[in-house]
Scaffold this motif. Structure first.
Motif, mmCIF file in Angstrom:
data_model
loop_
_atom_site.group_PDB
_atom_site.id
_atom_site.type_symbol
_atom_site.label_atom_id
_atom_site.label_comp_id
_atom_site.label_asym_id
_atom_site.label_seq_id
_atom_site.Cartn_x
_atom_site.Cartn_y
_atom_site.Cartn_z
ATOM 1 N N TYR A 85 0.846 -1.200 0.000
ATOM 2 C CA TYR A 85 0.000 0.000 0.000
ATOM 3 C C TYR A 85 0.878 1.245 0.000
ATOM 4 O O TYR A 85 0.639 2.190 -0.759
ATOM 5 N N GLY A 86 1.913 1.262 0.830
ATOM 6 C CA GLY A 86 2.838 2.392 0.844
ATOM 7 C C GLY A 86 3.526 2.588 -0.496
ATOM 8 O O GLY A 86 3.700 3.721 -0.963
ATOM 9 N N ALA A 87 3.906 1.492 -1.144
ATOM 10 C CA ALA A 87 4.518 1.589 -2.474
ATOM 11 C C ALA A 87 3.501 2.046 -3.510
ATOM 12 O O ALA A 87 3.832 2.812 -4.417
ATOM 13 N N ASP A 88 2.269 1.602 -3.369
ATOM 14 C CA ASP A 88 1.219 1.937 -4.326
ATOM 15 C C ASP A 88 0.907 3.434 -4.328
ATOM 16 O O ASP A 88 0.720 4.033 -5.383
ATOM 17 N N ILE A 89 0.880 4.036 -3.145
ATOM 18 C CA ILE A 89 0.567 5.469 -3.062
ATOM 19 C C ILE A 89 1.833 6.322 -2.992
ATOM 20 O O ILE A 89 1.763 7.523 -2.771
ATOM 21 N N HIS A 90 2.997 5.675 -3.154
ATOM 22 C CA HIS A 90 4.297 6.363 -3.115
ATOM 23 C C HIS A 90 4.490 7.133 -1.812
ATOM 24 O O HIS A 90 4.901 8.296 -1.824
ATOM 25 N N SER A 91 4.233 6.461 -0.712
ATOM 26 C CA SER A 91 4.442 7.051 0.604
ATOM 27 C C SER A 91 5.688 6.438 1.234
ATOM 28 O O SER A 91 5.644 5.291 1.694
ATOM 29 N N PRO A 92 6.792 7.178 1.262
ATOM 30 C CA PRO A 92 7.994 6.640 1.898
ATOM 31 C C PRO A 92 7.771 6.335 3.382
ATOM 32 O O PRO A 92 8.359 5.395 3.904
ATOM 33 N N LEU A 93 6.910 7.101 4.024
ATOM 34 C CA LEU A 93 6.646 6.889 5.444
ATOM 35 C C LEU A 93 5.953 5.545 5.679
ATOM 36 O O LEU A 93 6.413 4.732 6.483
ATOM 37 N N ILE A 94 4.853 5.305 4.969
ATOM 38 C CA ILE A 94 4.120 4.043 5.162
ATOM 39 C C ILE A 94 4.965 2.857 4.702
ATOM 40 O O ILE A 94 5.076 1.852 5.421
ATOM 41 N N ALA A 95 5.569 2.955 3.536
ATOM 42 C CA ALA A 95 6.388 1.851 3.031
ATOM 43 C C ALA A 95 7.588 1.598 3.935
ATOM 44 O O ALA A 95 7.902 0.452 4.264
ATOM 45 N N GLY A 96 8.240 2.658 4.366
ATOM 46 C CA GLY A 96 9.428 2.501 5.209
ATOM 47 C C GLY A 96 9.117 1.923 6.575
ATOM 48 O O GLY A 96 9.802 1.006 7.042
ATOM 49 N N ILE A 97 8.089 2.465 7.219
ATOM 50 C CA ILE A 97 7.704 1.921 8.533
ATOM 51 C C ILE A 97 7.277 0.469 8.395
ATOM 52 O O ILE A 97 7.654 -0.382 9.204
ATOM 53 N N SER A 98 6.517 0.177 7.363
ATOM 54 C CA SER A 98 6.039 -1.197 7.161
ATOM 55 C C SER A 98 7.187 -2.161 6.890
ATOM 56 O O SER A 98 7.216 -3.268 7.440
ATOM 57 N N LEU A 99 8.126 -1.755 6.053
ATOM 58 C CA LEU A 99 9.287 -2.608 5.791
ATOM 59 C C LEU A 99 10.106 -2.812 7.067
ATOM 60 O O LEU A 99 10.571 -3.922 7.339
ATOM 61 N N GLY A 100 10.276 -1.752 7.820
ATOM 62 C CA GLY A 100 11.014 -1.872 9.078
ATOM 63 C C GLY A 100 10.321 -2.775 10.080
ATOM 64 O O GLY A 100 10.951 -3.651 10.686
ATOM 65 N N MET A 101 9.011 -2.586 10.245
ATOM 66 C CA MET A 101 8.265 -3.413 11.193
ATOM 67 C C MET A 101 8.257 -4.870 10.743
ATOM 68 O O MET A 101 8.394 -5.782 11.565
ATOM 69 N N MET A 102 8.092 -5.088 9.449
ATOM 70 C CA MET A 102 8.091 -6.447 8.914
ATOM 71 C C MET A 102 9.438 -7.122 9.167
ATOM 72 O O MET A 102 9.496 -8.293 9.541
ATOM 73 N N THR A 103 10.508 -6.386 9.010
ATOM 74 C CA THR A 103 11.840 -6.940 9.227
ATOM 75 C C THR A 103 12.078 -7.213 10.708
ATOM 76 O O THR A 103 12.599 -8.267 11.079
ATOM 77 N N LEU A 104 11.667 -6.293 11.563
ATOM 78 C CA LEU A 104 11.821 -6.511 13.003
ATOM 79 C C LEU A 104 10.935 -7.642 13.511
ATOM 80 O O LEU A 104 11.259 -8.277 14.510
ATOM 81 N N ALA A 105 9.815 -7.884 12.832
ATOM 82 C CA ALA A 105 8.917 -8.968 13.246
ATOM 83 C C ALA A 105 9.623 -10.312 13.208
ATOM 84 O O ALA A 105 9.304 -11.196 13.987
ATOM 85 N N GLY A 106 10.560 -10.477 12.287
ATOM 86 C CA GLY A 106 11.479 -11.583 12.401
ATOM 87 C C GLY A 106 11.356 -12.769 11.487
ATOM 88 O O GLY A 106 12.201 -13.656 11.542
ATOM 89 N N TYR A 107 10.367 -12.844 10.639
ATOM 90 C CA TYR A 107 10.321 -13.998 9.735
ATOM 91 C C TYR A 107 10.965 -13.587 8.422
ATOM 92 O O TYR A 107 10.310 -13.248 7.454
ATOM 93 N N TRP A 108 12.266 -13.657 8.398
ATOM 94 C CA TRP A 108 13.038 -13.163 7.275
ATOM 95 C C TRP A 108 12.862 -13.950 5.987
ATOM 96 O O TRP A 108 13.082 -13.395 4.901
ATOM 97 N N PRO A 109 12.488 -15.238 6.002
ATOM 98 C CA PRO A 109 12.259 -15.908 4.719
ATOM 99 C C PRO A 109 11.191 -15.230 3.857
ATOM 100 O O PRO A 109 11.197 -15.383 2.643
ATOM 101 N N ILE A 110 10.296 -14.489 4.461
ATOM 102 C CA ILE A 110 9.322 -13.701 3.697
ATOM 103 C C ILE A 110 9.820 -12.264 3.553
ATOM 104 O O ILE A 110 9.781 -11.682 2.485
ATOM 105 N N ALA A 111 10.298 -11.681 4.629
ATOM 106 C CA ALA A 111 10.675 -10.265 4.634
ATOM 107 C C ALA A 111 11.756 -9.937 3.608
ATOM 108 O O ALA A 111 11.683 -8.907 2.932
ATOM 109 N N ILE A 112 12.718 -10.812 3.464
ATOM 110 C CA ILE A 112 13.829 -10.531 2.541
ATOM 111 C C ILE A 112 13.338 -10.431 1.097
ATOM 112 O O ILE A 112 13.839 -9.624 0.321
ATOM 113 N N TYR A 113 12.341 -11.222 0.749
ATOM 114 C CA TYR A 113 11.805 -11.158 -0.616
ATOM 115 C C TYR A 113 10.939 -9.927 -0.835
ATOM 116 O O TYR A 113 10.817 -9.440 -1.947
#
Length: 193
Positions: free
Chosen positions: A153-181
Motif C-alpha cells: 500500500y505504501g509503495a502503491d501510493i508512493h508514501s515513503p513513510l508508510i512503506a518505510g515503517i512497514s518494511l522496518g516493522m516487517m523486518t523486526l517482526a522476524g520472519y526473514w524468509p518472507i521479509a527478505i523477498y
C-alpha cells in the motif's frame, strides 16, 4: 468506509470465534507453548527488570535471533505487559497480539485494493489477511505477514513513510524468509506504479 472496517472486524471475530468466545487457550499447542511463549515471558521479565535478555538454556544469543521478534515493538509491549500478569492471562495477551495482526493485515489489504469496487476490496482484504499460509501459530510469521499489505500500500501510493515503517516493522517482526523477498518486490512495485 466505516461499514467496511466494521465488516472486517466482524469477520475477524467470526474467523477467530473459538479464541474469542469458546477457548482462549485454543492455540496453546506445539511451538508457541514450548518455545515462543516462554521466550516472550523471558523477554518481558528482562524488560521489566531493565536487564539484557540472557537465556543460557535454549537461545544463547537471544538478541541475534530474528524469529524471536525481540525488537518488534508490539511483541515487546505484550511481553512487558505480560510480565505483570499471571501465566494464563499472559498467554491470552500473547495470543491476542497474534490474532489482532490478522485484522491489521486485512485493513492494510483493504487499503491496498482501493481502486476496486467495495465488495472486491472486502473480498481481497479477507483473502489477503487470512490467507492459508498466514494462519499459523507462530507469532513471527503472523507479525511479518501482517505488514505485507501495508508495504505494498505504501509503495502503491508512493508514501515513503508508510512503506518505510512497514518494511522496518516487517523486518523486526522476524520472519526473514518472507521479509527478505518483500524488500526488492516493494521497490519494483513502487517503480511500476
Amino acid at each position: 468506509m466505516a461499514e467496511a472496517f466494521l465488516g472486517l472486524f466482524l469477520f475477524h471475530l467470526l474467523f477467530f470465534r473459538r479464541f474469542y468466545f469458546v477457548n482462549p487457550y485454543v492455540y496453546a499447542t506445539s511451538e508457541p507453548l514450548d518455545t515462543a511463549f516462554p521466550s516472550s515471558q523471558l523477554l518481558g521479565r528482562c524488560l521489566r527488570q531493565g536487564v539484557p535478555v540472557d537465556d543460557p538454556y535454549y537461545y544463547p544469543h537471544y538478541g541475534a535471533i530474528p524469529f524471536l521478534s525481540t525488537y518488534y515493538f508490539p511483541h515487546r509491549l505484550q511481553a512487558w505487559i505480560g510480565s505483570f500478569l499471571d501465566l494464563d492471562r499472559a498467554w491470552i495477551l500473547y495470543s491476542l497480539t497474534m490474532v489482532l495482526h490478522f485484522l491489521w493485515a486485512s485493513i492494510g489489504a483493504f487499503m491496498l485494493f482501493q481502486y476496486f469496487e467495495p465488495v472486491i476490496r472486502f473480498f481481497g482484504a479477507v483473502t489477503f489477511g487470512y490467507m492459508g499460509y498466514a494462519i499459523k501459530q507462530n507469532s513471527c510469521i503472523n507479525y511479518t505477514l501482517a505488514w505485507v499489505p501495508w508495504v505494498f500500500y505504501g509503495a502503491d501510493i508512493h508514501s515513503p513513510l508508510i512503506a518505510g515503517i512497514s518494511l522496518g516493522m516487517m523486518t523486526l517482526a522476524g520472519y526473514w524468509p518472507i521479509a527478505i523477498y518483500i524488500w526488492p518486490l516493494c521497490g519494483f512495485y513502487w517503480l511500476t506504479r
